[in-house]
Scaffold this motif. Structure first.
Motif, PDB file in Angstrom:
ATOM      1  N   PHE A 254       0.736  -0.837   0.171  1.00 42.54           N
ATOM      2  CA  PHE A 254      -0.458  -0.076   0.221  1.00 42.54           C
ATOM      3  C   PHE A 254       1.074   0.611  -0.441  1.00 42.54           C
ATOM      4  O   PHE A 254       0.710   1.688  -1.610  1.00 42.54           O
ATOM      5  N   ILE A 255       2.022   1.876   0.835  1.00 46.86           N
ATOM      6  CA  ILE A 255       2.703   2.639   0.872  1.00 46.86           C
ATOM      7  C   ILE A 255       3.534   2.561  -0.772  1.00 46.86           C
ATOM      8  O   ILE A 255       3.890   3.770  -0.637  1.00 46.86           O
ATOM      9  N   GLU A 256       3.628   1.321  -1.552  1.00 41.14           N
ATOM     10  CA  GLU A 256       4.746   1.650  -2.211  1.00 41.14           C
ATOM     11  C   GLU A 256       3.790   2.272  -3.443  1.00 41.14           C
ATOM     12  O   GLU A 256       4.173   2.865  -4.434  1.00 41.14           O
ATOM     13  N   SER A 257       2.396   1.787  -3.291  1.00 41.40           N
ATOM     14  CA  SER A 257       2.223   2.101  -4.177  1.00 41.40           C
ATOM     15  C   SER A 257       2.092   3.355  -3.804  1.00 41.40           C
ATOM     16  O   SER A 257       1.082   4.178  -5.251  1.00 41.40           O
ATOM     17  N   PHE A 258       1.066   3.983  -3.150  1.00 34.90           N
ATOM     18  CA  PHE A 258       0.968   5.916  -2.638  1.00 34.90           C
ATOM     19  C   PHE A 258       2.434   6.155  -3.148  1.00 34.90           C
ATOM     20  O   PHE A 258       1.792   7.046  -3.921  1.00 34.90           O
TER      21      PHE A 258
END
Length: 93
Positions: A84-88
């Motif tokens: 999720f953090i990488e997608s953000f």
């Protein structure tokens, strides 16, 4: 608008019934869109979000943080939000 990523988080409801204390875990989703993050209670526009971070407390639980211009918001999670953090970060670029 189509969601880019989702992260499950837990809200713990605490109550008292019959002189006994109880806890109920309620699952909610934090949803990443192209322009915002949405939780069950709030919307964070990406222009106002500085960073996302995660801190593990044990193998079962950790805290996911949204750092924004309104302060830091924490969410209890059972799964590491690395994807999720990488997608953000990809959306913010």
């Amino acid at each position: 608008m189509k969601p880019i990523a989702k992260q499950v988080y837990i809200e713990v409801e605490r109550g008292i019934s019959g002189n006994q204390q109880y806890y109920i875990d309620q699952e909610h989703e934090l949803i990443l869109y192209q322009d915002r993050l949405e939780s069950s209670n709030d919307t964070f526009y990406l222009q106002d979000v500085f960073d996302l971070s995660y801190r593990s407390l044990s193998q079962q639980i950790g805290f996911f943080y949204i750092h924004s211009n309104r302060g830091v918001y924490s969410f209890q999670v059972k799964k590491n939000p690395a994807r999720f953090i990488e997608s953000f970060k990809d959306v913010k670029r």
